[in-house]
Design an enzyme around this catalytic site. Structure first.
Site, PDB file in Angstrom:
ATOM      1  N   ARG A 153       0.847  -1.213   0.000  1.00  0.00           N
ATOM      2  CA  ARG A 153       0.000   0.000   0.000  1.00  0.00           C
ATOM      3  C   ARG A 153       0.874   1.251   0.000  1.00  0.00           C
ATOM      4  O   ARG A 153       0.608   2.214  -0.699  1.00  0.00           O
ATOM      5  CB  ARG A 153      -0.961  -0.004   1.207  1.00  0.00           C
ATOM      6  N   LYS A 157     -10.014   6.138 -18.492  1.00  0.00           N
ATOM      7  CA  LYS A 157     -10.411   6.664 -19.798  1.00  0.00           C
ATOM      8  C   LYS A 157      -9.233   6.594 -20.780  1.00  0.00           C
ATOM      9  O   LYS A 157      -8.683   5.536 -20.967  1.00  0.00           O
ATOM     10  CB  LYS A 157     -10.973   8.080 -19.593  1.00  0.00           C
ATOM     11  N   ASP A 204      -9.072  18.668 -13.859  1.00  0.00           N
ATOM     12  CA  ASP A 204      -9.360  17.304 -14.289  1.00  0.00           C
ATOM     13  C   ASP A 204      -9.112  17.268 -15.800  1.00  0.00           C
ATOM     14  O   ASP A 204      -9.860  17.848 -16.581  1.00  0.00           O
ATOM     15  CB  ASP A 204     -10.819  16.966 -13.948  1.00  0.00           C
TER      16      ASP A 204
HETATM   17  C1  PLP Z   1     -14.021  13.786 -16.294  1.00  0.00           C
HETATM   18  C2  PLP Z   1     -14.076  12.661 -15.303  1.00  0.00           C
HETATM   19  N1  PLP Z   1     -13.434  12.777 -14.136  1.00  0.00           N
HETATM   20  C3  PLP Z   1     -13.447  11.799 -13.201  1.00  0.00           C
HETATM   21  C4  PLP Z   1     -14.161  10.636 -13.408  1.00  0.00           C
HETATM   22  C5  PLP Z   1     -14.200   9.588 -12.335  1.00  0.00           C
HETATM   23  O1  PLP Z   1     -13.332   8.549 -12.639  1.00  0.00           O
HETATM   24  P1  PLP Z   1     -13.560   7.021 -12.198  1.00  0.00           P
HETATM   25  O2  PLP Z   1     -14.806   6.554 -12.869  1.00  0.00           O
HETATM   26  O3  PLP Z   1     -12.310   6.348 -12.678  1.00  0.00           O
HETATM   27  O4  PLP Z   1     -13.681   7.024 -10.709  1.00  0.00           O
HETATM   28  C6  PLP Z   1     -14.844  10.461 -14.609  1.00  0.00           C
HETATM   29  C7  PLP Z   1     -15.606   9.228 -14.846  1.00  0.00           C
HETATM   30  O5  PLP Z   1     -16.384   9.122 -15.788  1.00  0.00           O
HETATM   31  C8  PLP Z   1     -14.811  11.497 -15.581  1.00  0.00           C
HETATM   32  O6  PLP Z   1     -15.463  11.399 -16.751  1.00  0.00           O
END
Ligand code: PLP
Length: 386
Positions: free
Chosen positions: A50, A201, A176
């Protein structure tokens, strides 16, 4: 090094010393713990998986390199990464300014966990206009949270300008960067302080791993978030770390194809009589096309559009597609399509959703790397059914 070189090599330089076998690919280190010769001498610095794992550390170095940053941290999901940033930077009664068009799960985390449980205030603003961000900053604002392009409306915000505003106020900017991927946009070079990703993604890119990342260059912030990564424990597994690193090696190639296909599809949809509005930053008709050209090196593979009609027409269209899987998520090699109002953004109350512009007629497409003509033929036959 250039992006494509780092994507292949960073974190994976072959080791020839100390009985190492010169692997060109770092192995999947499944060991949950690491033996040591003496109580205060962990072997190679490793104690327990971890806190640190050689496969995850390799990925974390690669993540930092491809975002042009000093440090990377790999988490068990994008939301685990976001949660750990929140745990690291927020206290009770603090305040955050966030773009009003955000992934629904991010908004749910902010509203139902950080707000309802810990009293953190959130001001959601239309960050397309940086002045809206500036005027929402309060004495207790701890950071600015942005997505660009946004999920699901594919809107942009000026990361450099907002970073300037927030640094004048003495607070960090978090971006993000999931929709652009580091191949097309590097927020840290634009002035942002922390980048988060859902590696689920584009970064992994094959729809076979759920993961997240935090990437940054500030040593103090890194130490804080790394401490909480271990303390809260939502680390990425060694097997997923291997998969994500493997995905990164082809990120440059995949993103070029995602974008080429997305542009062809956006142009096709923009000329279709049953489509009301297409949002793709690569189209000159996108209101922020000039900003996209300025802060991104390409336009990525996400397209959203409104069908003429409402939910019934959207449903019929989606049901009749054959190649596009009707599924949440994005960024994989296969094309996916979804209905944000009932799928990815269903956790946002209808009135809030519609205020931002997520209507029942909105459809979001993650354009894959298949043959563009095959994809367009599938859209054509499904549009003909409504
Ligand atoms: C732009 C964006 N940020 C964060 C996330 C969250 O990621 P996760 O599904 O891997 O927890 C997503 C998920 O669809 C997303 O589209």
């Amino acid at each position: 090094m250039a992006f494509a070189t780092d994507a292949v090599h960073a974190g994976e330089e072959p080791v020839f010393t100390g009985g190492a076998s010169g692997d060109v690919v770092v192995p999947i280190h499944l060991s949950s713990t690491f033996a040591r010769k003496d109580v205060d001498a962990p072997t190679g610095g490793y104690e327990y998986s971890r806190s640190g794992n050689p496969t995850r550390f390799m990925l974390e170095k690669k993540l930092a390199a491809i975002e042009g940053a000093a440090y990377g941290l790999a988490f068990s999901s994008g939301l685990a990464a976001e949660t750990t940033v929140g745990l690291s930077l927020l206290k009770k009664d603090d305040h955050v300014v966030a773009f009003d068009d955000l992934y629904g799960g991010t908004r749910r985390l902010f509203n139902t966990v950080f707000h309802d449980n810990y009293g953190v205030g959130f001001s959601y603003v239309d960050a397309r206009n940086p002045e809206n961000v500036k005027s929402a900053i309060k004495r207790n604002t701890r950071f600015i949270w942005l997505e660009s392009p946004t999920n699901p409306l594919i809107r942009l915000c000026d990361i450099r300008e907002i970073s300037g505003i927030s640094h004048d106020a003495g607070i960090p900017v978090i971006v993000d960067n999931t929709f652009a991927s580091p191949y097309f946009q590097q927020p840290i070079a634009l002035g942002a302080d922390i980048v988060v990703h859902s590696t689920t993604k584009y970064i992994n890119g094959h729809s076979d791993s759920v993961g997240g990342a935090v990437i940054l260059s500030d040593e103090d912030l890194y130490q804080k978030i790394r401490f909480n990564q271990n303390a809260a424990g939502a680390i990425l597994s060694p097997f997923d770390s291997f998969l994500v690193a493997r995905g990164i090696k082809t990120l440059a190639l995949r993103m070029e194809r995602h974008m080429k296909n997305a542009l062809a599809i956006a142009e096709y949809l923009a000329g279709h009589e049953k489509v009301r509005e297409v949002s793709y930053p690569g189209l000159p008709s996108h209101p922020q096309h000039a900003l996209a050209q300025k802060q991104m090196s390409g336009f990525s593979g996400m397209v959203s559009f409104e069908l003429k009609g409402g939910k019934a027409e959207a449903r019929r269209f989606l049901k009749n597609l054959n190649l596009f899987a009707l599924a949440e998520s994005l960024g994989g090699v296969e094309s996916l399509i979804e209905h944000p109002a009932t799928m990815t953004h269903a956790s946002i109350p209808k009135n809030e959703r519609e205020k931002v512009g997520v209507k029942d007629s909105l459809v979001r497409v993650s354009v894959g790397i298949e043959n563009a003509e095959d994809l367009i033929a599938d859209l054509e036959q499904a549009l003909a059914t409504i």
